[in-house]
Design a protein around this motif. Structure first.
Motif, mmCIF file in Angstrom:
data_model
loop_
_atom_site.group_PDB
_atom_site.id
_atom_site.type_symbol
_atom_site.label_atom_id
_atom_site.label_comp_id
_atom_site.label_asym_id
_atom_site.label_seq_id
_atom_site.Cartn_x
_atom_site.Cartn_y
_atom_site.Cartn_z
ATOM 1 N N CYS A 168 0.855 -1.185 0.000
ATOM 2 C CA CYS A 168 0.000 0.000 0.000
ATOM 3 C C CYS A 168 0.891 1.235 0.000
ATOM 4 N N ALA A 169 0.391 2.287 -0.598
ATOM 5 C CA ALA A 169 1.116 3.555 -0.623
ATOM 6 C C ALA A 169 0.155 4.660 -0.213
ATOM 7 N N TYR A 170 0.683 5.626 0.526
ATOM 8 C CA TYR A 170 -0.122 6.756 0.972
ATOM 9 C C TYR A 170 0.710 8.022 0.860
ATOM 10 N N ARG A 171 0.135 9.040 0.228
ATOM 11 C CA ARG A 171 0.795 10.336 0.110
ATOM 12 C C ARG A 171 0.111 11.290 1.081
ATOM 13 N N PRO A 172 0.759 11.565 2.238
ATOM 14 C CA PRO A 172 0.142 12.431 3.250
ATOM 15 C C PRO A 172 -0.210 13.822 2.737
ATOM 16 N N GLY A 173 0.486 14.292 1.720
ATOM 17 C CA GLY A 173 0.188 15.609 1.169
ATOM 18 C C GLY A 173 -1.144 15.675 0.434
ATOM 19 N N GLY A 174 -1.734 14.520 0.132
ATOM 20 C CA GLY A 174 -3.047 14.473 -0.499
ATOM 21 C C GLY A 174 -3.056 14.383 -2.015
ATOM 22 N N GLU A 175 -1.892 14.535 -2.674
ATOM 23 C CA GLU A 175 -1.875 14.441 -4.136
ATOM 24 C C GLU A 175 -2.131 12.994 -4.555
ATOM 25 N N PRO A 176 -2.856 12.799 -5.655
ATOM 26 C CA PRO A 176 -3.173 11.435 -6.111
ATOM 27 C C PRO A 176 -1.923 10.636 -6.485
ATOM 28 N N LEU A 177 -1.976 9.352 -6.197
ATOM 29 C CA LEU A 177 -0.930 8.417 -6.594
ATOM 30 C C LEU A 177 -1.293 7.811 -7.945
ATOM 31 N N THR A 178 -0.283 7.394 -8.679
ATOM 32 C CA THR A 178 -0.520 6.712 -9.951
ATOM 33 C C THR A 178 0.072 5.310 -9.876
ATOM 34 N N ARG A 179 -0.405 4.461 -10.733
ATOM 35 C CA ARG A 179 0.116 3.095 -10.800
ATOM 36 C C ARG A 179 1.601 3.103 -11.159
ATOM 37 N N ASP A 235 -4.363 -7.434 -7.975
ATOM 38 C CA ASP A 235 -5.526 -6.556 -7.952
ATOM 39 C C ASP A 235 -5.031 -5.182 -7.523
ATOM 40 N N TYR A 236 -5.599 -4.126 -8.094
ATOM 41 C CA TYR A 236 -5.146 -2.763 -7.837
ATOM 42 C C TYR A 236 -6.284 -1.925 -7.287
ATOM 43 N N LEU A 237 -5.920 -1.015 -6.414
ATOM 44 C CA LEU A 237 -6.859 -0.024 -5.912
ATOM 45 C C LEU A 237 -6.152 1.315 -5.949
ATOM 46 N N LEU A 238 -6.689 2.261 -6.700
ATOM 47 C CA LEU A 238 -6.188 3.631 -6.732
ATOM 48 C C LEU A 238 -7.304 4.526 -6.221
ATOM 49 N N ALA A 239 -7.036 5.227 -5.119
ATOM 50 C CA ALA A 239 -8.055 6.068 -4.510
ATOM 51 C C ALA A 239 -7.429 7.385 -4.065
ATOM 52 N N GLY A 240 -7.100 8.235 -5.015
ATOM 53 C CA GLY A 240 -6.492 9.520 -4.687
ATOM 54 C C GLY A 240 -5.116 9.322 -4.091
#
Length: 174
Positions: free
Chosen positions: A4-15, A34-39
């Motif tokens: 899992c990846a999380y960007r605390p700054g809030g910018e969306p992550l990309t695959r 399986d992939y989940l992209l949610a901002g």
């Protein structure tokens, strides 16, 4: 296995930003990913038919490896009932989604999971007290990575072996 990846700054992550972790995961498993992209949150999961590792519920998601010892008790606490054969990760997701992170203290079993609440823009990374199910963390620039194995979190950067040796024997900084 999951990452899992999380960007605390809030910018969306990309695959594409997870490419290295995905490549290292593929090397360790032949399972479907399986992939989940949610901002600002993303997950890559090697799904297992024996124990699903990705659950979604409304704006919340949970990724992890969960085996519950008190499943019946936790299911009885839910306001919205789940199917009797719902995977353990779904039970954990529903419990935290309905009751908040204080419900984590009620979970008994072997587990490591990452919970994402899109409404609150909040990530919880949790593992059982004995660490039976591992959970690794890496803070990498503006992204925090979580994984069930260390290999996907490894970087191409080289370690300074002398510094590591000095640090381990307590000689660093003397």
């Amino acid at each position: 296995m999951y990452v899992c990846a999380y960007r605390p700054g809030g910018e969306p992550l990309t695959r594409a930003e997870l490419f290295g972790a995905i490549a290292r995961m593929r090397a360790g498993t032949g399972a479907e990913l399986d992939y989940l992209l949610a901002g600002p949150f993303a997950a890559v999961v090697a799904q297992s038919p024996l124990r699903p590792r990705l659950a979604r519920r409304g704006t919340a998601a949970a990724v992890g490896d969960v085996r519950l010892d008190n499943r019946a008790e936790l299911m009885s606490l839910l306001r919205t009932p789940l199917e009797h054969d719902a995977p353990d990760i779904d039970v954990v997701l529903a419990l935290i989604d309905e009751q908040g992170d204080s419900a984590i203290a009620r979970i008994v079993g072997d587990y490591s999971f990452v919970f994402w609440d899109a409404r609150a823009q909040k990530v919880l990374a949790v593992r059982d007290a004995f660490g039976v199910k591992p959970l690794f963390v890496r803070d990498s620039h503006d992204v925090v990575l979580f994984a069930s194995a260390v290999a996907p979190l490894q970087s191409d950067e080289r370690l300074d072996g002398e510094f590591v040796a000095e640090f381990l024997v307590g000689a660093h900084g003397q």
